[in-house]
Write a protein that holds these residues in place. Structure first.
Motif, mmCIF file in Angstrom:
data_model
loop_
_atom_site.group_PDB
_atom_site.id
_atom_site.type_symbol
_atom_site.label_atom_id
_atom_site.label_comp_id
_atom_site.label_asym_id
_atom_site.label_seq_id
_atom_site.Cartn_x
_atom_site.Cartn_y
_atom_site.Cartn_z
ATOM 1 N N SER A 91 0.828 -1.211 0.000
ATOM 2 C CA SER A 91 0.000 0.000 0.000
ATOM 3 C C SER A 91 0.862 1.262 0.000
ATOM 4 O O SER A 91 0.567 2.225 -0.714
ATOM 5 N N ILE A 92 1.913 1.250 0.793
ATOM 6 C CA ILE A 92 2.823 2.398 0.833
ATOM 7 C C ILE A 92 3.488 2.593 -0.524
ATOM 8 O O ILE A 92 3.563 3.716 -1.038
ATOM 9 N N LEU A 93 3.946 1.522 -1.130
ATOM 10 C CA LEU A 93 4.586 1.605 -2.441
ATOM 11 C C LEU A 93 3.610 2.114 -3.498
ATOM 12 O O LEU A 93 3.958 2.973 -4.312
ATOM 13 N N LEU A 94 2.389 1.615 -3.479
ATOM 14 C CA LEU A 94 1.383 2.073 -4.430
ATOM 15 C C LEU A 94 1.074 3.550 -4.224
ATOM 16 O O LEU A 94 1.009 4.327 -5.183
ATOM 17 N N GLY A 95 0.901 3.962 -2.984
ATOM 18 C CA GLY A 95 0.613 5.362 -2.691
ATOM 19 C C GLY A 95 1.734 6.284 -3.125
ATOM 20 O O GLY A 95 1.491 7.332 -3.727
ATOM 21 N N MET A 96 2.964 5.886 -2.838
ATOM 22 C CA MET A 96 4.100 6.714 -3.249
ATOM 23 C C MET A 96 4.213 6.786 -4.770
ATOM 24 O O MET A 96 4.541 7.844 -5.325
ATOM 25 N N SER A 97 3.918 5.692 -5.440
ATOM 26 C CA SER A 97 3.956 5.691 -6.904
ATOM 27 C C SER A 97 2.898 6.623 -7.482
ATOM 28 O O SER A 97 3.168 7.359 -8.437
ATOM 29 N N LEU A 98 1.705 6.601 -6.904
ATOM 30 C CA LEU A 98 0.639 7.476 -7.397
ATOM 31 C C LEU A 98 0.973 8.944 -7.158
ATOM 32 O O LEU A 98 0.745 9.794 -8.031
ATOM 33 N N VAL A 99 1.518 9.257 -5.993
ATOM 34 C CA VAL A 99 1.901 10.640 -5.701
ATOM 35 C C VAL A 99 3.009 11.088 -6.650
ATOM 36 O O VAL A 99 2.965 12.194 -7.201
ATOM 37 N N TYR A 100 3.990 10.236 -6.879
ATOM 38 C CA TYR A 100 5.077 10.577 -7.791
ATOM 39 C C TYR A 100 4.538 10.785 -9.208
ATOM 40 O O TYR A 100 4.878 11.753 -9.873
ATOM 41 N N PHE A 101 3.678 9.876 -9.657
ATOM 42 C CA PHE A 101 3.112 9.975 -11.004
ATOM 43 C C PHE A 101 2.305 11.256 -11.166
ATOM 44 O O PHE A 101 2.455 11.976 -12.143
ATOM 45 N N ALA A 102 1.464 11.561 -10.198
ATOM 46 C CA ALA A 102 0.616 12.756 -10.296
ATOM 47 C C ALA A 102 1.436 14.036 -10.149
ATOM 48 O O ALA A 102 1.180 15.027 -10.820
ATOM 49 N N GLY A 103 2.426 14.017 -9.286
ATOM 50 C CA GLY A 103 3.212 15.220 -9.040
ATOM 51 C C GLY A 103 4.139 15.585 -10.183
ATOM 52 O O GLY A 103 4.374 16.761 -10.448
ATOM 53 N N PHE A 104 4.672 14.593 -10.843
ATOM 54 C CA PHE A 104 5.645 14.854 -11.903
ATOM 55 C C PHE A 104 5.122 14.484 -13.289
ATOM 56 O O PHE A 104 5.898 14.371 -14.237
ATOM 57 N N SER A 105 3.823 14.334 -13.401
ATOM 58 C CA SER A 105 3.237 13.952 -14.680
ATOM 59 C C SER A 105 3.336 15.096 -15.683
ATOM 60 O O SER A 105 3.127 16.259 -15.359
ATOM 61 N N HIS A 106 3.653 14.746 -16.897
ATOM 62 C CA HIS A 106 3.671 15.745 -17.971
ATOM 63 C C HIS A 106 2.272 15.934 -18.549
ATOM 64 O O HIS A 106 2.058 16.847 -19.342
ATOM 65 N N LEU A 107 1.352 15.058 -18.144
ATOM 66 C CA LEU A 107 -0.037 15.207 -18.562
ATOM 67 C C LEU A 107 -0.675 16.274 -17.681
ATOM 68 O O LEU A 107 -0.845 16.089 -16.481
ATOM 69 N N GLU A 108 -1.009 17.385 -18.257
ATOM 70 C CA GLU A 108 -1.523 18.507 -17.479
ATOM 71 C C GLU A 108 -2.811 18.146 -16.742
ATOM 72 O O GLU A 108 -3.029 18.581 -15.608
ATOM 73 N N LEU A 109 -3.653 17.331 -17.351
ATOM 74 C CA LEU A 109 -4.910 16.933 -16.730
ATOM 75 C C LEU A 109 -4.668 16.189 -15.415
ATOM 76 O O LEU A 109 -5.312 16.473 -14.402
ATOM 77 N N VAL A 110 -3.714 15.263 -15.401
ATOM 78 C CA VAL A 110 -3.416 14.482 -14.196
ATOM 79 C C VAL A 110 -2.824 15.384 -13.117
ATOM 80 O O VAL A 110 -3.239 15.342 -11.955
ATOM 81 N N HIS A 111 -1.883 16.218 -13.502
ATOM 82 C CA HIS A 111 -1.241 17.101 -12.539
ATOM 83 C C HIS A 111 -2.246 18.082 -11.939
ATOM 84 O O HIS A 111 -2.272 18.296 -10.727
ATOM 85 N N ASN A 112 -3.091 18.671 -12.762
ATOM 86 C CA ASN A 112 -4.073 19.639 -12.268
ATOM 87 C C ASN A 112 -5.126 18.979 -11.385
ATOM 88 O O ASN A 112 -5.585 19.578 -10.415
ATOM 89 N N ALA A 113 -5.509 17.754 -11.701
ATOM 90 C CA ALA A 113 -6.483 17.047 -10.868
ATOM 91 C C ALA A 113 -5.902 16.792 -9.479
ATOM 92 O O ALA A 113 -6.586 16.987 -8.469
#
Length: 59
Positions: free
Chosen positions: A24-46
């Motif tokens: 769960s910790i690994l999944l959560g950290m992966s999601l935060v990393y993906f959303a925080g550094f995403s080049h997809l503006e929609l994901v980052h803004n959400a």
């Protein structure tokens, strides 16, 4: 059940909980990393809007 069987069952249960917690910790950290550094503006803004709506300061 014998004491040995109970100890073994408790040990397996504890190891399963630990594995689930770490996954769960690994999944959560992966999601935060993906959303925080995403080049997809929609994901980052959400993610950004969600942080603001929960009252969490992000900048």
């Amino acid at each position: 059940m014998t004491t040995t069987a109970l100890t073994r069952a408790s040990s397996q249960s504890r190891s399963h909980r630990l594995l689930a917690t770490l996954a769960s910790i690994l999944l959560g950290m992966s999601l935060v990393y993906f959303a925080g550094f995403s080049h997809l503006e929609l994901v980052h803004n959400a993610a950004h809007d969600t942080r603001h709506s929960s009252g969490f300061p992000c900048h």
